[in-house]
Scaffold this active site. Structure first.
Site, PDB file in Angstrom:
ATOM      1  N   GLU A 224      28.682  18.248  -6.348  1.00  0.00           N
ATOM      2  CA  GLU A 224      27.520  17.968  -5.935  1.00  0.00           C
ATOM      3  C   GLU A 224      26.426  19.051  -6.292  1.00  0.00           C
ATOM      4  O   GLU A 224      25.842  19.437  -5.330  1.00  0.00           O
ATOM      5  CB  GLU A 224      27.536  17.496  -4.621  1.00  0.00           C
ATOM      6  CG  GLU A 224      28.266  16.236  -4.319  1.00  0.00           C
ATOM      7  CD  GLU A 224      27.931  14.888  -4.904  1.00  0.00           C
ATOM      8  OE1 GLU A 224      26.828  14.994  -5.143  1.00  0.00           O
ATOM      9  OE2 GLU A 224      28.818  14.250  -5.341  1.00  0.00           O
ATOM     10  N   GLY A 225      26.981  19.844  -7.356  1.00  0.00           N
ATOM     11  CA  GLY A 225      25.917  20.822  -7.626  1.00  0.00           C
ATOM     12  C   GLY A 225      26.650  22.129  -7.705  1.00  0.00           C
ATOM     13  O   GLY A 225      27.133  22.669  -6.504  1.00  0.00           O
TER      14      GLY A 225
END
Length: 478
Positions: free
Chosen positions: A233-234
């Site tokens: 998620e990043g």
């Protein structure tokens, strides 16, 4: 997610539903190549793989069209702000941070705190009985500091979840709201909290000594679950640098004398250049600690922005300026997020009714979170003269005082997380405190202990032992 290209013109990333496998045979669809990328460091049950398409056609209806669509004649139709297509990422960051980082650290703290109250080793006075290891200040520093971190993160992620829920409500009413601020906060919180969680879980795992290595402690599983959160998620470095761009725009407004709003409002406020605290009691005051954290973040940002302007004025191109300054920029965002988490925790205490004893404990936890992080890295505060050596010494002593004061509430603090034994799945952290009985029972039930002598011993080892004896007999005759 893929580029939407119509008659050679790209309209950016859009979402599509693509069938990958046949519903009957489960074989890949024509033109689809798919497979596993192999075992991972943790999360072995995750199905991560590679995927490629060659001349794959899908119906036009498979394009998710809430914010944009393509008409039958190929016309691109925008339906609202296309930035809203990325709003789902915000929710994923919030949910993942809460589920992986916050809950993971809370569980680890519960296990380590309970075990430290059962485990006895050594004594502080000759001829006295052995004491609980939680009585050692070094153990308190490892565990209670992480409990304070867990509380700070708990109330911060609740606050961020509320902001996101309000954003969705405004969206239903036709109001877009400040999506830039929401992206900025969730990206920073995700990066900061997952990083603090991994460090915290590993800290309390080590505090459990050799038993912390055993899967029966429940701690290795929590650590393995938390570690990937720093990249999915990043990746955290990317998230920090994303936030840094926003902070640099804020710095530019500060230089121009423009006010700021939201989580960065403090950057445009005038913060005193020196900490006025001069006795231990002052450093228990959360407002004093908040001023320290905000001064640090503000000073680091303005110093970095000024330096970037200077080297750019010497002819360096923007990409090189960014690359050379990237380490400082990451540290700027880390400093900003620490003050954000601290201030959000403090706001919760001030805005929520609590009985005086509970409020007192929460304020001490809040102060401990601030002091722990300031003491861990006071370089910038010393460098610009905001703190002096004597004040740093006072803060170190206040930290020890807070640890010993919070010691008496350590069990209650982790019990309030309210994890059932089935959820913790830990021999060390069970509510009844029967650590060694549970460890022994778990060991007895291990498949390795099913037989006193393993079958493989007869199959593989004994033939070699017999050969070895025969050789020794022959040698002895010689």
């Amino acid at each position: 997610m893929a580029q939407l290209i119509i008659q050679g013109k790209s309209y950016g990333m859009h979402a599509f539903l693509v069938q990958i496998r046949d519903l009957t045979s489960h074989r890949p669809m024509p033109g689809v190549t798919v497979g596993s990328i192999g075992p991972l460091m943790s999360m072995g049950g995750s199905d991560n793989g590679y995927l490629s398409f060659k001349s794959v056609r899908i119906p036009k209806a498979n394009m998710l069209a809430r914010y944009a669509e393509v008409s039958a004649d190929g016309t691109y139709i925008k339906k609202g702000d296309t930035k809203l297509m990325h709003a789902s990422m915000v929710n994923l960051r919030v949910l993942m941070t809460k589920g992986e980082a916050v809950l993971g650290l809370e569980k680890a703290c519960t296990i380590a705190a309970r075990y430290s109250c059962v485990r006895r080793q050594g004594s502080l006075q000759p001829s006295k009985p052995e004491i609980q290891v939680i009585e050692y200040v070094t153990q308190q520093h490892k565990i209670i500091s992480q409990i304070a971190t867990a509380y700070a993160m708990h109330f911060t992620i609740q606050h961020v979840q509320a902001i996101y829920n309000q954003f969705l409500q405004d969206l239903d009413e036709g109001k877009v709201g400040n999506l830039t601020e929401l992206h900025f906060v969730t990206a920073g919180v995700k990066a900061s909290m997952t990083e603090q969680s991994v460090e915290g879980i590993e800290t309390v795992r080590r505090a459990c000594g050799g038993h912390g290595f055993a899967h029966s402690s429940g701690l290795p599983a929590l650590l393995q679950r938390a570690i990937p959160s720093c990249t999915y998620e990043g990746d955290n470095t990317v998230m920090y640098l994303f936030c840094a761009r926003h902070l640099l725009r804020c710095a530019q407004k500060v230089f121009m004398g423009q006010p700021l709003e939201g989580s960065v409002k403090y950057l445009s406020a005038e913060i005193q250049n020196k900490c006025r605290a001069n006795k231990k009691e002052d450093f228990i005051n959360p407002n004093i600690l908040l001023a320290c954290l905000q001064h640090k973040a503000q000073a680091m940002l303005l110093e970095t922005a000024t330096y970037m302007q200077y080297i750019a004025s010497k002819g360096m191109n923007q990409m090189d300026v960014w690359n050379i300054s990237s380490v400082q920029l990451v540290n700027v965002v880390k400093a900003h997020m620490l003050q954000y988490i601290f201030s959000t925790f403090l706001d919760f205490i001030n805005e929520t009714y609590c009985s005086p004893p509970i409020r007192d404990v929460l304020l001490k936890l809040c102060a401990l979170y601030g002091i722990y992080n300031i003491n861990n890295n006071a370089t910038n505060l010393l460098k610009d003269g905001y703190l002096n050596g004597e004040q740093c010494t006072l803060m170190e002593r206040v930290e020890v005082d807070l640890l010993q004061d919070l010691r008496k509430n350590v069990v209650g603090l982790v019990d309030s997380f309210d994890f059932r034994d089935e959820i913790l799945n830990s021999c060390l952290g069970a509510y009844d405190g029967n650590v060694y009985e549970r460890l022994f029972e778990n060991a007895k039930n291990s498949p390795m202990n099913k037989d006193e002598v393993h079958e493989e011993t007869y199959k593989y080892l004994r033939p070699h032992l017999h050969k070895g004896r025969d050789i020794l007999k022959k040698m002895s005759k010689l």
